[in-house]
Write a protein that holds these residues in place. Structure first.
Motif, PDB file in Angstrom:
ATOM      1  N   ASN A   1       0.926  -1.149   0.028  1.00 29.35           N
ATOM      2  CA  ASN A   1      -0.038   0.152  -0.204  1.00 29.35           C
ATOM      3  C   ASN A   1       0.905   1.234   0.081  1.00 29.35           C
ATOM      4  O   ASN A   1       0.590   2.259  -0.563  1.00 29.35           O
ATOM      5  CB  ASN A   1      -0.723  -0.208   1.344  1.00 29.35           C
ATOM      6  CG  ASN A   1      -2.131   1.031   1.230  1.00 29.35           C
ATOM      7  OD1 ASN A   1      -2.206   1.515   0.152  1.00 29.35           O
ATOM      8  ND2 ASN A   1      -2.603   1.130   2.467  1.00 29.35           N
TER       9      ASN A   1
ATOM     10  N   VAL B   1      -1.159  -0.374  -4.862  1.00 27.29           N
ATOM     11  CA  VAL B   1      -2.425  -1.014  -4.683  1.00 27.29           C
ATOM     12  C   VAL B   1      -3.036  -0.918  -3.425  1.00 27.29           C
ATOM     13  O   VAL B   1      -2.163  -0.811  -2.252  1.00 27.29           O
ATOM     14  CB  VAL B   1      -2.128  -2.570  -4.744  1.00 27.29           C
ATOM     15  CG1 VAL B   1      -3.003  -3.600  -4.902  1.00 27.29           C
ATOM     16  CG2 VAL B   1      -1.191  -2.787  -6.129  1.00 27.29           C
ATOM     17  N   PRO B   2      -4.407  -0.498  -3.036  1.00 30.40           N
ATOM     18  CA  PRO B   2      -4.949  -0.386  -1.869  1.00 30.40           C
ATOM     19  C   PRO B   2      -4.912  -1.719  -1.119  1.00 30.40           C
ATOM     20  O   PRO B   2      -4.955  -2.701  -1.699  1.00 30.40           O
ATOM     21  CB  PRO B   2      -6.212   0.153  -2.047  1.00 30.40           C
ATOM     22  CG  PRO B   2      -6.439  -0.148  -3.364  1.00 30.40           C
ATOM     23  CD  PRO B   2      -5.135  -0.286  -4.402  1.00 30.40           C
TER      24      PRO B   2
ATOM     25  N   GLU C   1      -6.839  -3.174   0.732  1.00 23.97           N
ATOM     26  CA  GLU C   1      -8.222  -4.056   1.013  1.00 23.97           C
ATOM     27  C   GLU C   1      -8.232  -5.050   0.447  1.00 23.97           C
ATOM     28  O   GLU C   1      -8.965  -5.957   0.540  1.00 23.97           O
ATOM     29  CB  GLU C   1      -9.322  -3.001   0.449  1.00 23.97           C
ATOM     30  CG  GLU C   1     -10.014  -2.067   1.629  1.00 23.97           C
ATOM     31  CD  GLU C   1      -9.096  -0.709   1.508  1.00 23.97           C
ATOM     32  OE1 GLU C   1      -8.280  -0.669   0.835  1.00 23.97           O
ATOM     33  OE2 GLU C   1      -9.628  -0.132   2.382  1.00 23.97           O
ATOM     34  N   PHE C   2      -7.251  -5.605  -0.719  1.00 23.91           N
ATOM     35  CA  PHE C   2      -7.271  -6.860  -1.506  1.00 23.91           C
ATOM     36  C   PHE C   2      -7.176  -7.689  -0.275  1.00 23.91           C
ATOM     37  O   PHE C   2      -7.671  -8.984  -0.515  1.00 23.91           O
ATOM     38  CB  PHE C   2      -6.303  -6.808  -2.458  1.00 23.91           C
ATOM     39  CG  PHE C   2      -4.879  -7.011  -2.083  1.00 23.91           C
ATOM     40  CD1 PHE C   2      -4.424  -8.114  -1.833  1.00 23.91           C
ATOM     41  CD2 PHE C   2      -4.147  -5.725  -1.680  1.00 23.91           C
ATOM     42  CE1 PHE C   2      -3.007  -8.243  -1.491  1.00 23.91           C
ATOM     43  CE2 PHE C   2      -2.823  -5.973  -1.220  1.00 23.91           C
ATOM     44  CZ  PHE C   2      -2.193  -7.213  -1.459  1.00 23.91           C
TER      45      PHE C   2
END
Lengths: 314, 367
Positions: free
Chosen positions: B318, B323-324, B326-327
């Protein structure tokens, strides 16, 4: 107190009643979604997930196509996707229904946030950039000219009027059609239904998809009518309030709608007073959830007592 | 194969518990790498950072353990709730409200000048009791009135969150701050950070003790046996005279108490003030941990460390790529569904048990 009393006059009443109807709309859809799956013998706890997903996909579809109708279809597709997952895992792979629903709620809550971040390229809680087209508000032809009633009843969102219609369609579907009879028989006694040649799993799947369709309309209303954007966790427990309305009414469409109205009143009170008196804002926002718990407790107490009397235990 | 001949069906069963956990972990890795590659502009870099990032510095490795502590607490709590077949999500609300009440108590006891260990112990016990009391509400409604515990617990979580926000803003707020938080907690209430350069605190010893206590209660006492019996087959439990109502109540109250203890320990260990205005998500993570550990308290810390590792990796990704984080949560939900599928590896397990039994019989016949 001054601020509150300013709202307690006649001129304000139509606005308040209008707000009640506005708040009730998504709850009615949620309740209908809960009722139809409960009639088929399932507690659909993934309503929250269906509503949130469809609210999100509706915004995306309508923002990219610039068409409200495509948005509507997108919202339905989102909820159907969730329903398909439930049918696949619960009916085919025999996972626990509650656990599946809870994990779906988690998935949609974080999944929508994730997709929002990826699509907006920034970490925000509201997707302002993806502003959605809204479905139209409708002025009722004659009623809108009647002084008081017109102000309250006219000028609502298309889906609000459809919600009222759906309550009766739902009743008709459940009690006057073949598929309704099958859904009810599967819910009450799956073995008996199977013995007369009803494909139980198919009926259950149908009821899940119908439930998804209703909750999708609720979700679409949230993001394409109530507001016109997507907000992180914007459904805020409305799906579960729908479950509560289903429990309270004993899975009857009309009763469910009336209980939704009750919760709508609680939410409208919150909405109206939160803007006026901010001192106890949180306590007012808390109100609808407290009402839900208390209503569930009271109705269950009554039901248990009646049940005991019926069995002659008291 | 030779080794397996002496095994009983129960032993094979527990072997499969571990096997299922490993398979689930593998699946989750594949899923996340797929998500990363799909979303990221520089997929190879992202995957590399995600996998090796948590081990790259001492501080990040410590982060894994720091993350794992609250996961273990809520995971243990969910083990109890899930053991009796209930899905109360009350852990989420309990986690913050226990911590908040402990913070309030900490300020109330400030004048007494309590010694550090005693101070923290009183607060943790208080937090646990608050957790039990809150957990009692949905449990009682469920067992006595048959109200769906999921609906009640989630509604109650909203209520608790709003109530805390209210009391925090109105009464406990430190006006010198730009955000909503209490004053700094008294120094002596905080748990000691005993490793230099990390934030690992003495809560880790509490958690180790709790793991063994939970294992002992769930697997070695009559109460635990009753809980598991009720969870597996409530009709059978009633038939043999186990009171489902009180057992389920106790399990849910214990579960909430553990979540409350976790919240308090987390606050006293990692924070200098109470500052959670929203649900923390640790309650939901507890579900993941309990499902992955398959309700076995001894596997809970492993599941928690795994989740801590993923979170830490996601944090690094992050911060360093596009890429955030939350994945990881998306993956969590998918894994719950996969592991919860009773059918997973069930056919294979049956086959192994059957073959094993057959071989045992042949052996006996030969002897």
């Amino acid at each position: 107190m001054n601020t509150i009393s300013a709202y307690l006059n006649w001129a304000f009443l139509p606005t308040f009643l209008f707000s009640i109807i506005r708040m009730t709309t998504p709850l009615i859809y949620a309740a209908m979604g809960a009722i139809i799956s409960h009639k088929a013998g399932f507690n659909n706890l993934a309503l929250e997930s269906m509503m949130l997903t469809s609210a999100f996909t509706a915004v995306i579809a309508s923002a990219y196509s610039q068409s409200a109708f495509i948005g509507l279809l997108g919202g339905l597709a989102g909820a159907f996707f969730i329903a398909a997952i439930i049918c696949l895992t619960v009916l085919k792979f025999k996972t626990d229904l509650y656990l599946t629903c809870l994990s779906l709620n988690m998935m949609s809550s974080y999944g929508t946030t994730f997709c929002m971040y990826v699509l907006c390229k920034s970490k925000i809680t509201t997707a302002w950039e993806l502003s959605s087209k809204t479905l139209p508000n409708i002025d009722l032809p004659i009623i809108k000219d009647i002084p008081f009633i017109g102000e309250v009843l006219s000028g609502h969102h298309l889906l609000t009027y459809m919600a009222a219609l759906f309550v009766f369609l739902m009743w008709f579907l459940l009690y006057r059609t073949r598929i309704g009879l099958r859904i009810r028989s599967v819910g009450e006694k799956p073995e008996a239904a199977e013995s007369v040649g009803i494909n139980v799993n198919r009926i259950k799947a149908i009821s899940f998809f119908l439930s998804a369709a209703f909750s999708a309309l609720g979700g679409i209303y949230m993001s394409m009518g109530y507001v016109s954007w997507f907000n992180k966790d914007m459904v805020a427990g409305r799906g579960f309030i729908g479950n509560a309305a289903n429990n309270l009414s004993g899975s009857e469409p009309v009763g469910g709608a009336l209980y939704s109205l009750m919760f709508g009143v609680a939410q409208a009170i919150g909405n109206v007073f939160v803007s006026s008196s901010s001192a106890a804002a949180e306590l007012i926002l808390m109100f609808p959830y407290v009402v839900t718990i208390i209503a569930l407790a009271i109705s269950s107490t009554i039901r248990m007592r009646r049940e005991r009397q019926r069995l002659g235990l008291n | 194969m030779k080794k397996r001949t002496g095994l009983s069906a129960q032993q094979i069963d527990s072997l499969f518990t571990v096997l299922r956990m490993i398979v689930a972990i593998l699946i989750s890795f594949v899923l996340m790498i797929f998500l990363l590659i799909w979303v990221s502009d520089e997929p190879i870099e992202a995957v590399k950072t995600f996998i090796t990032g948590p081990f790259s510095t001492k501080r990040r490795m410590a982060n894994i353990v720091e993350y794992a502590i609250p996961y273990t607490f809520t995971g243990l709590g969910m083990c109890f709730i899930y053991s009796v077949g209930r899905f109360s999500m009350i852990g989420e609300g309990v986690f913050i409200s226990s911590a908040f009440s402990a913070a309030c108590l900490a300020f109330a006891l400030e004048g007494l000048n309590l010694p550090p260990v005693l101070y923290a112990a009183i607060l943790i016990i208080a937090g646990t009791i608050v957790g039990c009391l809150i957990g009692f509400v949905p449990a009682l409604l469920r067992e006595k009135l048959h109200v769906n515990e999921v609906v009640v617990s989630i509604m109650l979580n909203y209520v608790l969150t709003f109530a805390i926000r209210y009391f925090l803003r109105m009464y406990m707020h430190d006006p010198s701050l730009s955000y909503n938080a209490t004053r700094t907690l008294p120094k002596s209430a905080n748990l000691l950070r005993f490793l230099k350069g990390t934030r690992i605190h003495t809560g880790i010893f509490i958690i180790i003790v709790m793991i063994f206590i939970c294992y002992w209660v769930l697997r070695r006492t009559a109460l635990g046996y009753q809980m598991r019996t009720v969870g597996q087959n409530s009709r059978f439990a009633r038939y043999v005279g186990i009171s489902g109502v009180s057992i389920c109540l106790i399990a849910q109250v214990i579960g909430a108490g553990l979540a409350g203890m976790g919240g308090t320990v987390e606050m006293l260990g990692l924070y200098t003030r109470y500052q959670w205005e929203n649900q923390t998500g640790y309650g939901n993570d507890g579900v993941f941990v309990a499902v992955l550990a398959q309700k076995n308290p001894l596997l809970v810390p492993i599941a928690a460390l795994f989740l801590g590792y993923l979170r830490c990796g996601a944090d690094v990704v992050n911060r360093t790529t596009d890429v955030p984080f939350e994945f990881v949560n998306i993956m969590q939900a998918v894994v719950i569904m996969i592991v919860a599928g009773e059918m997973m590896l069930a056919g294979f397990k049956k086959m192994v048990i059957y073959r094993n039994a057959k071989r045992n019989l042949e052996k006996e016949a030969a002897a």
